[in-house]
Design an enzyme around this catalytic site. Structure first.
Site, PDB file in Angstrom:
ATOM      1  N   ASP A 253       0.858  -1.183   0.000  1.00  0.00           N
ATOM      2  CA  ASP A 253       0.000   0.000   0.000  1.00  0.00           C
ATOM      3  C   ASP A 253       0.894   1.234   0.000  1.00  0.00           C
ATOM      4  O   ASP A 253       1.724   1.407   0.900  1.00  0.00           O
ATOM      5  CB  ASP A 253      -0.916   0.006   1.224  1.00  0.00           C
ATOM      6  N   GLU A 296      -4.349   2.336  -4.674  1.00  0.00           N
ATOM      7  CA  GLU A 296      -2.902   2.296  -4.467  1.00  0.00           C
ATOM      8  C   GLU A 296      -2.444   1.007  -3.812  1.00  0.00           C
ATOM      9  O   GLU A 296      -1.338   0.932  -3.282  1.00  0.00           O
ATOM     10  CB  GLU A 296      -2.456   3.491  -3.622  1.00  0.00           C
TER      11      GLU A 296
END
Length: 401
Positions: A253, A296
């Site tokens: 992440d 993301e």
């Protein structure tokens, strides 16, 4: 049964021209595949050559021998040219037509034109070179896995061999002078031409169809922004690997990604996502299944790696992301948090791995980000970047205040 050779050549003409028209029709529906157009023209030219050969004795020899064979050689050159186009190379029409030019130049020499053996040797040599070179190019393109690639290779290589076999036969075997002679030589030639036209059409059209299907499948399984696998392809690939081997899962992440979008705009944010993939992909082993989960967040399944080995891979990626700079945005910095989980048994559950890796990723975020955390261990931060930490047993531990 005696075969009427002009009729055989007429049949070859009809079949070859029909195949050429089918190629052109296919090209009209798929204009970006130029090879279909080149192969269509090649077959129409070859059909015209067969028609002129069938008229041997009814039209001047300069047409039925010199021009007809020049057209036939040119057709093979165009087939070779179409293979180049299919493999993404430059067409090189000059090379494709060079064989026909050489043939016509040789036919201008009376001694050559009057020698049937010399004509067979030269025509067979040139046609065999075009077919053999086409087979070699198809072999070199085998990195693109297409089922029909090997039948096409075998077909072109076999036809090249058959042409080259004619060279010693032309020297050792008396050849008929007229096409009207009931000779198995010309019967074989006519049948071979018909079979080649049908077979080459089948495998070449199959090649283009398989490529189109493969590209569509890749588009459906590829994240359009980053070029790596999308969530569906990632899950499918990971499940296939888990069914046959133990594996580890990395869950990535990008830290503060919303801040990147807010400060620099979504175009820079998109570039940051692509840059992360460019940093991570070279570090991963060849068998890794790497994809974008969404936003993301990314994931990677590492077959046959335990948690410790997977964490080392993750740390190399984390360090590479931390070093990232962009000349147009010197203030832009990136970091990534990574959760790691492993399954030591064959047939493990991907959902279970994802839950464990997600829990480890949450702990990485909660304890400061920019670090690797395994499902059964404490965070692995960069000691120099976090106040009040010390290295213990090869990893960083946060000291109590």
């Amino acid at each position: 049964m005696r075969l009427d050779l002009p009729t055989l050549f007429m049949m070859t003409t009809a079949v070859t021209v029909t195949v050429g028209v089918l190629f052109l029709l296919s090209w009209s529906q798929t204009r970006r595949e130029r090879s279909l157009a080149v192969w269509g023209i090649a077959h129409i030219v070859g059909g015209l050559a067969s028609l002129m050969l069938a008229l041997r004795g009814q039209i001047p020899d300069s047409l039925s021998i010199a021009l007809a064979n020049a057209l036939m050689i040119g057709a093979y050159g165009l087939i070779w040219c179409g293979v180049r186009a299919f493999e993404g190379r430059r067409l090189r029409l000059d090379w494709a037509l060079a064989g026909a030019v050489i043939w016509l130049g040789a036919c201008a020499v009376p001694a050559f034109f009057e020698s049937l053996a010399a004509r067979v040797i030269l025509a067979s040599t040139i046609a065999g070179l075009y077919c053999g070179s086409g087979a070699l190019m198809i072999w070199r393109g085998r990195g693109e896995p297409l089922v029909s690639r090997y039948p096409a290779l075998i077909l072109l290589a076999t036809y090249a061999a058959l042409y080259w076999i004619r060279i010693p036969l032309a020297v050792a075997t008396p050849l008929p002078v007229s096409i009207g002679t009931a000779s198995p030589w010309f019967a074989i030639l006519a049948f071979a031409g018909t079979l080649f036209s049908v077979a080459i059409a089948f495998v070449f059209m199959a090649l283009t169809k398989e490529r189109a299907e493969r590209e569509q499948r890749q588009a459906a399984e590829t994240d359009s922004l980053t070029g790596i696998a999308n969530r569906r392809a990632l899950v499918a690939g990971a499940e296939r690997h888990l069914a046959v081997a133990p594996a580890a899962l990395l869950l990535f992440d990008l830290d503060h990604f919303k801040l990147i979008n807010d400060r620099h705009g979504h175009s820079v944010g998109d570039a940051a996502l692509a840059a992360f993939c460019q940093i991570a992909a070279p570090v991963l082993p060849p068998e890794a299944v790497f994809g974008r989960m969404g936003g993301e967040e990314f994931a990677c399944l590492l077959p046959r790696l335990d948690e410790r080995a997977a964490a080392r891979v993750a740390e190399r990626i984390r360090a590479g992301v931390a070093r990232f700079t962009h000349p147009d945005y010197p203030e832009l910095r990136m970091s990534v948090s990574v959760g790691v989980a492993a399954e030591s048994q064959i047939g493990g559950s991907l959902d279970y791995l994802l839950r464990r890796a997600d829990d480890a990723l949450y702990r990485a975020k909660r304890t400061g980000r920019d670090r690797v955390v395994t499902s059964e261990e404490d965070p692995l931060p960069v000691a120099a970047d976090i106040p009040g930490t010390s290295r213990v047993g090869g990893r960083s531990r946060v000291r109590s205040p």
